[in-house]
Structures are given as structure tokens and as C-alpha cells.
Motif scaffolding. Structure first.
Motif, short mmCIF file in Angstrom:
data_model
loop_
_atom_site.label_atom_id
_atom_site.label_comp_id
_atom_site.label_asym_id
_atom_site.label_seq_id
_atom_site.Cartn_x
_atom_site.Cartn_y
_atom_site.Cartn_z
N UNK A 162 0.79 -1.23 0.04
CA UNK A 162 -0.01 -0.07 0.02
C UNK A 162 0.85 1.30 -0.14
N UNK A 163 1.89 1.16 0.75
CA UNK A 163 2.78 2.41 0.81
C UNK A 163 3.65 2.49 -0.44
N UNK A 164 4.05 1.37 -1.28
CA UNK A 164 4.58 1.47 -2.44
C UNK A 164 3.53 2.12 -3.46
N UNK A 165 2.28 1.66 -3.22
CA UNK A 165 1.37 2.08 -4.27
C UNK A 165 1.12 3.62 -3.98
N UNK A 166 0.93 4.16 -2.62
CA UNK A 166 0.88 5.41 -2.42
C UNK A 166 1.94 6.32 -3.12
N UNK A 167 3.17 5.82 -2.67
CA UNK A 167 4.31 6.42 -3.21
C UNK A 167 4.35 6.75 -4.79
#
Ligand SMILES: [Zn+2]
Length: 429
Positions: A342-347
Motif C-alpha cells: 500500500x505504501x509503495x502504491x501510495x508513493x
């Protein structure tokens, strides 16, 4: 058939420890002195007390005969030589815990005695005979052996030997200690408490054990099924006539069993753990000592079985705890992976949004269509803000929403921006 009613004390109850001690004490029978007065060099039996005749066998209760004639088995064991010696020397002889085999053939029995041969003298001091005074110690000896075996069993239970090993050892120990032939059987209660499973019966034939395995507990289901049902000892002295054995009489006959005394094995909370049975080859009525023996060993079996249950429970609980721990570990790992993703996607989304903002600003001055071209068949009325291209050279203007969608969904689509080295770089390849 006699049903011997027992109380139902529990092992946690101090009365139970007292009962066990009392039972063990009862196994050390009352010892009664034997006495015989012998006369002359041939050792004629002049008088003897009832205990003497009871010890050598009532069928030999006679006086006026030479002891060697009354008890021919003594000569081969050195006792007549001893009598001769006492008669000759006038010196008394004392023996302690002396082993003697009484009788012969199938009726022979091993016995132990503390005894004294004491010279009888006339007024002049001449030896006229011998007084035999003794105490039979056989029961004490047997009880001592039994207690030693019992202690060994307790030690085996304490060091957590496998249950079948303990029960098998117990059965063999009782069979070996009993003065007459007995066959021991331990059945274990199913978890539902309504059926009995084979536990240990090293001397009963396999076909018998297989037939008994899984019998239901209930009134009239042999000695064991009934004892388990009643939670009380059930003594069947003659299988041939006892109605409890109607369904098993032929089976018992084929196995050569004539009597069966069964004692329930109960847990500390009174729950049924199994049954402890002693079988006999001929019809038999139990003595108090037999019942004491059964209580002692049913109690010992209870310890072994409860110990086994606790161990099984511990193993199952450990397996459950491990499974729960594994599940938790898996869940934590999955959550961590999801969060990272999720963090990767958000980034990535933030980066894309930044790129699009930059591209829109850079492309604002360039001539472009009024409306978004990426709305598909439905069309899109949003203003065209950003130009995108793909590696085949196709390009289009779109609104930020559709540009984002295209970049995410179409392979190798990029923002056509000179500032970012997009389409311009592509055109100048
Ligand atoms: Zn659009």
C-alpha cells in the motif's frame, strides 16, 4: 454371583490414601504359630495344633506317624537331617524365613517359615523328642514382594513410561505374584465413557481380547461392562451360571475362563477410566486380601491412566498453541506485506500525480485540443491538460483522471513532456 458394593472415595480424599495403606496392610495376613511335638528318634508326630495341619494340608491331619512318613517331601529338603541332628546333640536349631515346598505334584506350594526345633528332655535330661514351633511368613514374603513390585510400578508411572508398558507390567506382576493362576485384564474407557477398549491382558488369548475390545458398558455386560456401568466392583464367581455372562459364556469357555472379578478404575473426580479384572481358571470366591489387591492395583492403574491423559492433553494443547502461533505469524507477515504494498502504491501514485502536475504546467502553453481525448466511446468533456504517448509513437491529450488511468493500464505509456524527456526524447531518438 455376589456384587460387592464399594464406596466411591476419590484419590484426592485423604481417606483414599488411608484405604490404600489399610489394603496393603491387609495383604500381610495374620500369622498364626504352628506347633508340633515329635517323639523318639523316628520323630513320631505326637500332637500338633490345627495351624500345623492347616499349613501342611488338612488331608494329612494325623498323629502317631513318623514325620518323614506324613511329609515325605521334607527328607529331600534337609529337614529330617536337621531333626536327627537336634535329637542327637540336644542343641536347638532356629531358622528364619526358611523356604520349604509343602506337598507334591500339582498341590505343591512354596512356603516360608521362621521356626525352632527344640529338644524335649526327660527328668534325667535325656532327649526324648523335639518340639517344633514356627510361624509361617509366606504371606509376609508375598506382600513384601508385592509392595516392591508396586513401588517399581509407581516409579515407572512417575518417569512417564508409556501407558501400555505400565499396564502390561502391572498385569504380569500380579500374575506372577498370585499363589494361584490368575489372568489380569485392564480395559480402558472410551472418551464417551460408554465403551471399553483393550488396555492390557498379556495372558488372555488374542481372540478373546479382540472380541471384548469395544464392548459397551451396561448392566449385565459381563463383569467389566457391569462394573464400569455401576462404578462398583462386580464379582462373578462362576461364569458358567452367572446371567451377566449370558452373551459371553461361550467366548469365556473357549478361553478357559471360569470366574471374573472386575473393579472399576476411577479418576479423582469419579469419572470412569477403565476396569481392572482378575480371571480364574476355576470358579472362585474372593478373599478379603484378593479384594484389597484389586483395590490397590485399580488405584495404581488410575494413576497411570490419569497421568497418561494429562500428558496427552498437554501434547494436544501444545500442538494447538503452536498452530495458533503459526497463524498469528502468518497474519502479521501478510499484514506487513499488504502495508508495504500500500505504501509503495501510495508513493507511486504521489509520484505520478507530481509528474502529471509538472507535465500539465509544462504543456499548458503548447497547442492542444480543448477536450480530453481519452474518454473512449463515451467521450470526456474535461479539458485536455496533459499529452501522453506510447513507444509506438501514438499520442493523445487527456484530463488528469484519464491520463492516470491510461498510464496505469496501458503498457509503456508515458507523459509526453519535454521537461521530462518524454515524447520529445522519443521523437529525437
Ligand atoms: Zn478525460
Amino acid at each position: 454371583m455376589t456384587a460387592v458394593s464399594g464406596q466411591r472415595p476419590t484419590a484426592a480424599d485423604p481417606a483414599v490414601a488411608g484405604q490404600a495403606a489399610e489394603d496393603l496392610r491387609a495383604l500381610f495376613w495374620q500369622s498364626i504359630a504352628v506347633f508340633a511335638s515329635l517323639r523318639g528318634p523316628a520323630h513320631l508326630v505326637e500332637t500338633a495344633n490345627p495351624a500345623f495341619f492347616s499349613a501342611i494340608g488338612e488331608e494329612r491331619a494325623r498323629t502317631g506317624v513318623a514325620i518323614a512318613e506324613l511329609m515325605p517331601e521334607l527328607a529331600g529338603q534337609g529337614f529330617i537331617t536337621l531333626l536327627d541332628q537336634v535329637y542327637r546333640t540336644g542343641e536347638p536349631y532356629t531358622g528364619r524365613d526358611v523356604r520349604v515346598v509343602l506337598g507334591a505334584g500339582p498341590h505343591a506350594r512354596e512356603a516360608f517359615f521362621d521356626f525352632t526345633y527344640e529338644p524335649r528332655r526327660d527328668a534325667d535330661g535325656a532327649v526324648t523328642g523335639i518340639r517344633v514351633i514356627g510361624v509361617e511368613t509366606t504371606q509376609v514374603k508375598h506382600a513384601q514382594r508385592l509392595m516392591a513390585e508396586h513401588r517399581a510400578l509407581l516409579e515407572q508411572i512417575a518417569r512417564q513410561a508409556p501407558l501400555t508398558e505400565v499396564l502390561d507390567g502391572m498385569a504380569r506382576c500380579i500374575e506372577n505374584l498370585a499363589p494361584q493362576e490368575i489372568l489380569v485384564s485392564v480395559l480402558l474407557a472410551d472418551s464417551d465413557g460408554r465403551h471399553l477398549r483393550h488396555g492390557a491382558a498379556p495372558s488372555l488369548p488374542d481372540f478373546y481380547n479382540e472380541a471384548i475390545d469395544g464392548i459397551a458398558t451396561g448392566e449385565g455386560v459381563g463383569s467389566c461392562g457391569t462394573a464400569a456401568h455401576r462404578r462398583e466392583p462386580v464379582v462373578v464367581t462362576d461364569i458358567a451360571t452367572d446371567p451377566f455372562w449370558d452373551d459371553f459364556r461361550d467366548l469365556a469357555g473357549r478361553a478357559g475362563l471360569a470366574a471374573c472379578w472386575s473393579t472399576p478404575i476411577l479418576a479423582r473426580d469419579g469419572g470412569l477410566l477403565g476396569t481392572f479384572a482378575m480371571y480364574h481358571r476355576t470358579p472362585r470366591v474372593p478373599q478379603d486380601t484378593d479384594l484389597a489387591l484389586a483395590r490397590v492395583f485399580a488405584g495404581t492403574a488410575a494413576l497411570a491412566i490419569e497421568r497418561h491423559h494429562i500428558e496427552q492433553g498437554k501434547l494436544a494443547a501444545e500442538a494447538r498453541a503452536k498452530a495458533a502461533h503459526d497463524e498469528l505469524t502468518k497474519a502479521v507477515r501478510a499484514e506487513r506485506e499488504l502495508r508495504a504494498e500500500a505504501e509503495q502504491r501510495a508513493a507511486a501514485a504521489a509520484e505520478l500525480a507530481a509528474q502529471m502536475r509538472a507535465a500539465a504546467a509544462a504543456q499548458a502553453a503548447a497547442p492542444h485540443p480543448e477536450h480530453c481525448q481519452l474518454g473512449g466511446v463515451q467521450g470526456c468533456t474535461a479539458p485536455a491538460e496533459i499529452k501522453i504517448a506510447d513507444s509506438w509513437g501514438d499520442s493523445a491529450w487527456g484530463c488528469s483522471v484519464h491520463v492516470e488511468e491510461a498510464i496505469l493500464n496501458v503498457r509503456s505509456v508515458f507523459i509526453a513532456s519535454e521537461a521530462l524527456g518524454g515524447l520529445a526524447a522519443y521523437l529525437n531518438r
